[in-house]
Motif scaffolding. Sequence first.
Motif, PDB file in Angstrom:
ATOM      1  N   SER A  96      31.359 -28.525 -10.966  1.00 30.98           N
ATOM      2  CA  SER A  96      32.290 -28.018 -11.981  1.00 30.98           C
ATOM      3  C   SER A  96      33.422 -29.012 -12.256  1.00 30.98           C
ATOM      4  O   SER A  96      34.113 -28.903 -13.272  1.00 30.98           O
ATOM      5  CB  SER A  96      32.876 -26.674 -11.535  1.00 30.98           C
ATOM      6  OG  SER A  96      33.624 -26.825 -10.339  1.00 30.98           O
ATOM      7  N   LEU A  97      33.592 -29.975 -11.355  1.00 34.91           N
ATOM      8  CA  LEU A  97      34.620 -31.002 -11.539  1.00 34.91           C
ATOM      9  C   LEU A  97      34.144 -32.126 -12.456  1.00 34.91           C
ATOM     10  O   LEU A  97      34.928 -32.998 -12.825  1.00 34.91           O
ATOM     11  CB  LEU A  97      35.028 -31.582 -10.178  1.00 34.91           C
ATOM     12  CG  LEU A  97      35.554 -30.577  -9.135  1.00 34.91           C
ATOM     13  CD1 LEU A  97      35.812 -31.274  -7.811  1.00 34.91           C
ATOM     14  CD2 LEU A  97      36.825 -29.896  -9.642  1.00 34.91           C
ATOM     15  N   THR A  98      32.854 -32.102 -12.789  1.00 32.79           N
ATOM     16  CA  THR A  98      32.286 -33.141 -13.652  1.00 32.79           C
ATOM     17  C   THR A  98      32.344 -32.701 -15.116  1.00 32.79           C
ATOM     18  O   THR A  98      32.862 -31.629 -15.439  1.00 32.79           O
ATOM     19  CB  THR A  98      30.825 -33.416 -13.262  1.00 32.79           C
ATOM     20  OG1 THR A  98      30.032 -32.249 -13.565  1.00 32.79           O
ATOM     21  CG2 THR A  98      30.707 -33.726 -11.774  1.00 32.79           C
ATOM     22  N   ASN A  99      31.769 -33.535 -15.986  1.00 37.53           N
ATOM     23  CA  ASN A  99      31.757 -33.228 -17.422  1.00 37.53           C
ATOM     24  C   ASN A  99      30.500 -32.489 -17.864  1.00 37.53           C
ATOM     25  O   ASN A  99      30.269 -32.327 -19.068  1.00 37.53           O
ATOM     26  CB  ASN A  99      31.889 -34.530 -18.233  1.00 37.53           C
ATOM     27  CG  ASN A  99      33.249 -35.178 -18.048  1.00 37.53           C
ATOM     28  OD1 ASN A  99      34.261 -34.486 -17.915  1.00 37.53           O
ATOM     29  ND2 ASN A  99      33.276 -36.505 -18.023  1.00 37.53           N
ATOM     30  N   ILE A 100      29.690 -32.060 -16.916  1.00 34.95           N
ATOM     31  CA  ILE A 100      28.466 -31.325 -17.265  1.00 34.95           C
ATOM     32  C   ILE A 100      28.845 -29.998 -17.918  1.00 34.95           C
ATOM     33  O   ILE A 100      29.784 -29.330 -17.488  1.00 34.95           O
ATOM     34  CB  ILE A 100      27.604 -31.069 -16.014  1.00 34.95           C
ATOM     35  CG1 ILE A 100      27.200 -32.396 -15.372  1.00 34.95           C
ATOM     36  CG2 ILE A 100      26.353 -30.264 -16.371  1.00 34.95           C
ATOM     37  CD1 ILE A 100      26.443 -32.240 -14.068  1.00 34.95           C
ATOM     38  N   ASP A 101      28.105 -29.646 -18.958  1.00 31.02           N
ATOM     39  CA  ASP A 101      28.360 -28.400 -19.681  1.00 31.02           C
ATOM     40  C   ASP A 101      28.439 -27.220 -18.710  1.00 31.02           C
ATOM     41  O   ASP A 101      27.521 -26.981 -17.923  1.00 31.02           O
ATOM     42  CB  ASP A 101      27.230 -28.164 -20.701  1.00 31.02           C
ATOM     43  CG  ASP A 101      27.532 -27.014 -21.638  1.00 31.02           C
ATOM     44  OD1 ASP A 101      27.565 -25.860 -21.165  1.00 31.02           O
ATOM     45  OD2 ASP A 101      27.723 -27.254 -22.840  1.00 31.02           O
ATOM     46  N   GLN A 102      29.531 -26.494 -18.761  1.00 34.20           N
ATOM     47  CA  GLN A 102      29.765 -25.405 -17.810  1.00 34.20           C
ATOM     48  C   GLN A 102      28.760 -24.264 -17.959  1.00 34.20           C
ATOM     49  O   GLN A 102      28.454 -23.563 -16.991  1.00 34.20           O
ATOM     50  CB  GLN A 102      31.189 -24.868 -17.977  1.00 34.20           C
ATOM     51  CG  GLN A 102      32.272 -25.881 -17.640  1.00 34.20           C
ATOM     52  CD  GLN A 102      32.149 -26.405 -16.214  1.00 34.20           C
ATOM     53  OE1 GLN A 102      32.186 -25.640 -15.252  1.00 34.20           O
ATOM     54  NE2 GLN A 102      32.000 -27.714 -16.065  1.00 34.20           N
TER      55      GLN A 102
END
Length: 341
Positions: A96-102
């Motif tokens: 969740s700390l990354t830029n991956i679509d939530q």
Amino acid sequence: MGLLARVRKEWFIIGIVLVILSAKLQPSIGVRGGPLKPEITVAYFAVSLIFFNSGLSLKTEELTSALLHVRLHLFVQSFTLVFFPLAVWLLLRVLSLTNIDQWLLRGLQTVSCMPPPVSSAVILTKAVGGNEAAAIFNSAFGSFLGIIVTPLLLLLFLGSSSSVPFSSIFTQLFMTVVVPLVLGQVCRGFLREYLERRKLPFSAVSSLVLLLIIFTTFCDTFSNPNIELEPSSLLLIVIIIFSIQLSFMLLTFAFSTRSGSGFSPADTVAIIFCSTHKSLTLGIPMLKIVFEGYEHLSLISVPLLIYHPAQILLGSILVPSIRRWMTSRQKAVKLSALQPV
């Protein structure tokens, strides 16, 4: 294998791609309130048909031979419905700390909450020569257990659409999942000989209905201009899914082959596949019920749509290696048993 034979074998995967493309081209057909009226035809009739079909096809009468292997069943069900969702939940704290679509990340959580499938784990276990009876039992029992546990896990980890109260969710689950499944089993009791003789295409029927559900789900998505799917996020999700599958297969292998585990090589094969595979057939309808009216439902569904072919692909690739291991292990066990004390 020729092209036509390959298409016949992989028709469902091809169908998923085609219905998503069709939904992109003509989203108005399957959108809520559109010509197909998915809020009625899909939410009630299609979902009910899938579970009635599952009840009709589940060979619960063949499970008695595997019933007493309690330790194996406890491990498989605990792994797939307790450890799996908890492990993914912890992983998502980091992702969740990354830029991956939530929404795709939430979709990974939904995958983790799904019960084992009623087909792929059994097919692969049989292909290797593992404990097929145990695989059948855990697939069938997991499906029944998933009817209760999976919605609870989904609500626990993800919550629900605020427009749908919990009481309505479980009422619809009961009417469109439990009742059709039980009716299917009752009908099977009366029609068992006929069903065994005719070999009806239960899997194909469920798959076709599932394609309709997927189509209408993506019609809702493509009709909403506010929803976009980032290619980079999608690629990362694919990599994560394969990594999760392979890691969990190795983990179940390590656990079930450790000294004193009490599992035979054939048991280990069933454990590997049943513990790590997730049901698309049961999963998509459940998501449709629990997240009815959720505008991001299709994005949440994407990881499950990826996980299904991924588990079959990875499992098929590993079948020869697992078979060689099992054969050599069984020979070693026999030789050790023949040696004088």
